[in-house]
Design a protein around this motif. Sequence first.
Motif, PDB file in Angstrom:
ATOM      1  N   GLY A  18      32.167  65.348  23.397  1.00  0.00           N
ATOM      2  CA  GLY A  18      33.336  64.190  23.353  1.00  0.00           C
ATOM      3  C   GLY A  18      34.072  64.574  22.285  1.00  0.00           C
ATOM      4  N   MET A  19      35.406  64.033  22.062  1.00  0.00           N
ATOM      5  CA  MET A  19      36.079  64.332  20.840  1.00  0.00           C
ATOM      6  C   MET A  19      35.788  63.763  19.760  1.00  0.00           C
ATOM      7  SD  MET A  19      38.471  66.021  22.147  1.00  0.00           S
ATOM      8  CE  MET A  19      39.510  65.846  20.587  1.00  0.00           C
ATOM      9  N   ALA A  20      34.697  62.712  19.783  1.00  0.00           N
ATOM     10  CA  ALA A  20      34.219  61.995  18.328  1.00  0.00           C
ATOM     11  C   ALA A  20      33.194  62.986  17.757  1.00  0.00           C
ATOM     12  CB  ALA A  20      33.407  60.844  18.984  1.00  0.00           C
ATOM     13  N   GLN A  21      33.005  64.318  18.351  1.00  0.00           N
ATOM     14  CA  GLN A  21      32.208  65.207  17.787  1.00  0.00           C
ATOM     15  C   GLN A  21      32.807  65.667  16.481  1.00  0.00           C
ATOM     16  OE1 GLN A  21      29.682  67.456  19.926  1.00  0.00           O
ATOM     17  NE2 GLN A  21      29.315  68.989  18.354  1.00  0.00           N
ATOM     18  N   THR A  22      31.964  65.851  15.246  1.00  0.00           N
ATOM     19  CA  THR A  22      32.210  66.319  14.041  1.00  0.00           C
ATOM     20  C   THR A  22      32.713  67.835  14.110  1.00  0.00           C
ATOM     21  OG1 THR A  22      31.000  64.729  12.725  1.00  0.00           O
ATOM     22  CG2 THR A  22      31.763  66.703  11.708  1.00  0.00           C
ATOM     23  N   VAL A  23      33.712  68.232  13.571  1.00  0.00           N
ATOM     24  CA  VAL A  23      34.371  69.594  13.548  1.00  0.00           C
ATOM     25  C   VAL A  23      33.804  70.247  12.287  1.00  0.00           C
ATOM     26  CG1 VAL A  23      36.216  71.133  13.651  1.00  0.00           C
ATOM     27  CG2 VAL A  23      36.479  69.279  15.073  1.00  0.00           C
ATOM     28  N   ARG A  24      32.896  71.164  12.421  1.00  0.00           N
ATOM     29  CA  ARG A  24      32.275  71.858  11.424  1.00  0.00           C
ATOM     30  C   ARG A  24      33.197  73.170  10.861  1.00  0.00           C
ATOM     31  NH1 ARG A  24      27.078  72.974  14.276  1.00  0.00           N
ATOM     32  NH2 ARG A  24      28.797  73.550  15.942  1.00  0.00           N
ATOM     33  N   ILE A  25      33.613  73.086   9.631  1.00  0.00           N
ATOM     34  CA  ILE A  25      34.651  74.206   9.292  1.00  0.00           C
ATOM     35  C   ILE A  25      33.779  74.969   8.266  1.00  0.00           C
ATOM     36  CG2 ILE A  25      36.874  74.890   8.407  1.00  0.00           C
ATOM     37  CD1 ILE A  25      37.909  72.048   9.013  1.00  0.00           C
ATOM     38  N   ALA A  26      33.735  76.326   8.287  1.00  0.00           N
ATOM     39  CA  ALA A  26      33.131  77.100   7.291  1.00  0.00           C
ATOM     40  C   ALA A  26      34.206  77.783   6.522  1.00  0.00           C
ATOM     41  CB  ALA A  26      32.380  78.372   8.139  1.00  0.00           C
ATOM     42  N   SER A  27      33.869  77.818   5.073  1.00  0.00           N
ATOM     43  CA  SER A  27      34.540  78.556   4.093  1.00  0.00           C
ATOM     44  C   SER A  27      33.716  79.448   2.974  1.00  0.00           C
ATOM     45  CB  SER A  27      35.512  77.622   3.371  1.00  0.00           C
ATOM     46  OG  SER A  27      36.695  78.333   2.529  1.00  0.00           O
ATOM     47  N   GLU A  28      34.124  80.117   2.178  1.00  0.00           N
ATOM     48  CA  GLU A  28      33.173  80.992   1.379  1.00  0.00           C
ATOM     49  C   GLU A  28      33.109  80.189   0.302  1.00  0.00           C
ATOM     50  OE1 GLU A  28      33.423  85.622  -0.001  1.00  0.00           O
ATOM     51  OE2 GLU A  28      35.219  84.879   0.570  1.00  0.00           O
ATOM     52  N   GLY A  29      34.280  79.878  -0.467  1.00  0.00           N
ATOM     53  CA  GLY A  29      33.996  79.258  -1.742  1.00  0.00           C
ATOM     54  C   GLY A  29      34.024  79.925  -2.826  1.00  0.00           C
ATOM     55  N   ALA A  30      34.694  81.282  -2.467  1.00  0.00           N
ATOM     56  CA  ALA A  30      34.597  82.244  -3.384  1.00  0.00           C
ATOM     57  C   ALA A  30      35.822  82.997  -3.314  1.00  0.00           C
ATOM     58  CB  ALA A  30      33.371  83.123  -3.208  1.00  0.00           C
ATOM     59  N   TYR A  31      37.144  82.590  -2.834  1.00  0.00           N
ATOM     60  CA  TYR A  31      38.262  83.301  -2.743  1.00  0.00           C
ATOM     61  C   TYR A  31      39.261  82.479  -3.292  1.00  0.00           C
ATOM     62  CZ  TYR A  31      40.815  87.474  -1.020  1.00  0.00           C
ATOM     63  OH  TYR A  31      41.781  88.509  -1.001  1.00  0.00           O
ATOM     64  N   ALA A  32      39.523  82.099  -4.668  1.00  0.00           N
ATOM     65  CA  ALA A  32      40.489  81.279  -5.061  1.00  0.00           C
ATOM     66  C   ALA A  32      41.721  82.265  -4.957  1.00  0.00           C
ATOM     67  CB  ALA A  32      40.208  80.877  -6.514  1.00  0.00           C
ATOM     68  N   PRO A  33      43.094  81.421  -4.871  1.00  0.00           N
ATOM     69  CA  PRO A  33      42.945  79.790  -4.691  1.00  0.00           C
ATOM     70  C   PRO A  33      42.904  79.499  -3.064  1.00  0.00           C
ATOM     71  CG  PRO A  33      45.237  81.014  -4.886  1.00  0.00           C
ATOM     72  CD  PRO A  33      44.174  82.019  -4.883  1.00  0.00           C
ATOM     73  N   TYR A  34      42.401  80.385  -2.313  1.00  0.00           N
ATOM     74  CA  TYR A  34      42.246  79.899  -0.801  1.00  0.00           C
ATOM     75  C   TYR A  34      41.114  78.961  -0.719  1.00  0.00           C
ATOM     76  CZ  TYR A  34      45.440  83.837   0.426  1.00  0.00           C
ATOM     77  OH  TYR A  34      46.443  84.778   0.396  1.00  0.00           O
ATOM     78  N   ASN A  35      39.991  79.445  -1.302  1.00  0.00           N
ATOM     79  CA  ASN A  35      39.048  78.521  -1.487  1.00  0.00           C
ATOM     80  C   ASN A  35      38.040  78.855  -2.448  1.00  0.00           C
ATOM     81  OD1 ASN A  35      36.573  80.692  -0.258  1.00  0.00           O
ATOM     82  ND2 ASN A  35      38.287  80.919   0.869  1.00  0.00           N
ATOM     83  N   LEU A  36      37.454  77.960  -2.940  1.00  0.00           N
ATOM     84  CA  LEU A  36      36.697  77.939  -4.333  1.00  0.00           C
ATOM     85  C   LEU A  36      35.667  76.965  -4.603  1.00  0.00           C
ATOM     86  CD1 LEU A  36      38.023  75.681  -6.647  1.00  0.00           C
ATOM     87  CD2 LEU A  36      40.028  77.191  -6.126  1.00  0.00           C
ATOM     88  N   ILE A  37      34.904  77.078  -5.496  1.00  0.00           N
ATOM     89  CA  ILE A  37      33.945  75.806  -5.805  1.00  0.00           C
ATOM     90  C   ILE A  37      34.439  75.283  -7.073  1.00  0.00           C
ATOM     91  CG2 ILE A  37      31.411  75.118  -6.528  1.00  0.00           C
ATOM     92  CD1 ILE A  37      31.977  76.188  -3.477  1.00  0.00           C
ATOM     93  N   ASN A  38      34.893  73.804  -7.165  1.00  0.00           N
ATOM     94  CA  ASN A  38      35.266  73.228  -8.273  1.00  0.00           C
ATOM     95  C   ASN A  38      34.339  72.750  -9.114  1.00  0.00           C
ATOM     96  OD1 ASN A  38      34.195  70.785  -7.070  1.00  0.00           O
ATOM     97  ND2 ASN A  38      36.266  70.128  -6.205  1.00  0.00           N
ATOM     98  N   ASP A  39      34.610  72.097 -10.343  1.00  0.00           N
ATOM     99  CA  ASP A  39      33.531  71.621 -11.070  1.00  0.00           C
ATOM    100  C   ASP A  39      32.462  70.910 -11.006  1.00  0.00           C
ATOM    101  OD1 ASP A  39      35.115  73.165 -13.101  1.00  0.00           O
ATOM    102  OD2 ASP A  39      36.376  71.477 -13.778  1.00  0.00           O
ATOM    103  N   LYS A  40      32.970  69.985  -9.672  1.00  0.00           N
ATOM    104  CA  LYS A  40      32.008  69.123  -9.034  1.00  0.00           C
ATOM    105  C   LYS A  40      31.035  69.769  -8.151  1.00  0.00           C
ATOM    106  CE  LYS A  40      34.940  65.349  -9.352  1.00  0.00           C
ATOM    107  NZ  LYS A  40      35.850  64.137  -8.367  1.00  0.00           N
ATOM    108  N   GLY A  41      31.117  71.053  -7.914  1.00  0.00           N
ATOM    109  CA  GLY A  41      30.161  71.831  -7.180  1.00  0.00           C
ATOM    110  C   GLY A  41      30.427  71.734  -5.541  1.00  0.00           C
ATOM    111  N   GLU A  42      32.017  71.336  -5.391  1.00  0.00           N
ATOM    112  CA  GLU A  42      32.553  71.108  -3.930  1.00  0.00           C
ATOM    113  C   GLU A  42      33.571  72.087  -3.567  1.00  0.00           C
ATOM    114  OE1 GLU A  42      34.205  67.522  -4.888  1.00  0.00           O
ATOM    115  OE2 GLU A  42      32.331  66.271  -4.373  1.00  0.00           O
ATOM    116  N   LEU A  43      33.504  72.405  -2.357  1.00  0.00           N
ATOM    117  CA  LEU A  43      34.532  73.254  -1.801  1.00  0.00           C
ATOM    118  C   LEU A  43      35.888  72.649  -2.113  1.00  0.00           C
ATOM    119  CD1 LEU A  43      32.793  74.539   1.796  1.00  0.00           C
ATOM    120  CD2 LEU A  43      33.733  76.251  -0.178  1.00  0.00           C
TER     121      LEU A  43
END
Length: 242
Positions: A18-43
């Motif tokens: 169903g459409m209610a299912q959560t979509v899980r998106i993967a990212s690396e968290g190591a390729y700023a500024p596209y994706n990174l880990i911030n000071d809170k430890g979050e993507l």
Amino acid sequence: MKKLLIAATALALTSGMGMAQTVRIASEGAYAPYNLINDKGELDGYEIELGNEMCKRAELTCTWVKNDFDAMIPNLVSSNFDAIMAGMSITDERKKQSSSPRTTCRPPSAYMALSADADVKGGIVAAQTGTIQSGYVAQSGATLVEFGTFDEATAAVRNGEADAIFADKEYLVPLVNEGSDGFAWVGEDVVLGDGIGMGLRQSDTELKDKFDAAIASMKADGSINTLIEKWFGPEAQKFPTN
């Protein structure tokens, strides 16, 4: 600049899901500024903000999963998550394994070295494993040395293990502008592939359509350009608005 461009979300929308299912998106968290880990430890980063807005416009519930870049597509195909947003360039080879909605940005690639005269055609050039840049270097006549992360590839140039690094230009800009390491651009920018995008399973056509519509609406109203300027600066290439 980084890898050839596919990245984004995929929900298992095959029969029975169903459409209610959560979509899980993967990212690396190591390729700023596209994706990174911030000071809170979050993507965080351009793709995280973009993905969240796309999910909102598509009326989908999304969560983020941190994953190593070189295992992204195998884990997507194995349904360990539903989509990829990880600075991934769209290439013909990746199109065989996954599908991508519209391009989310079109960054050039560039060479960076400790000298503007570095030999990038016949010397040793570092790149991150599995990226569109590593494939380009391998066919350029230079000797390719691959590293698991961008930081390791950059360190190889600092310590003399490589003459230059080839990567997404936006990722290299802060290092050149900072000036502390003496990095310089070598040669002209290089445009590779079809840009950076979202990686989805080929079977998730309904989800692809939803994200296509979300990206299109952000390009039309200029909100995607606002994010591009926030994360890449005012000189970054933007999309035309309607």
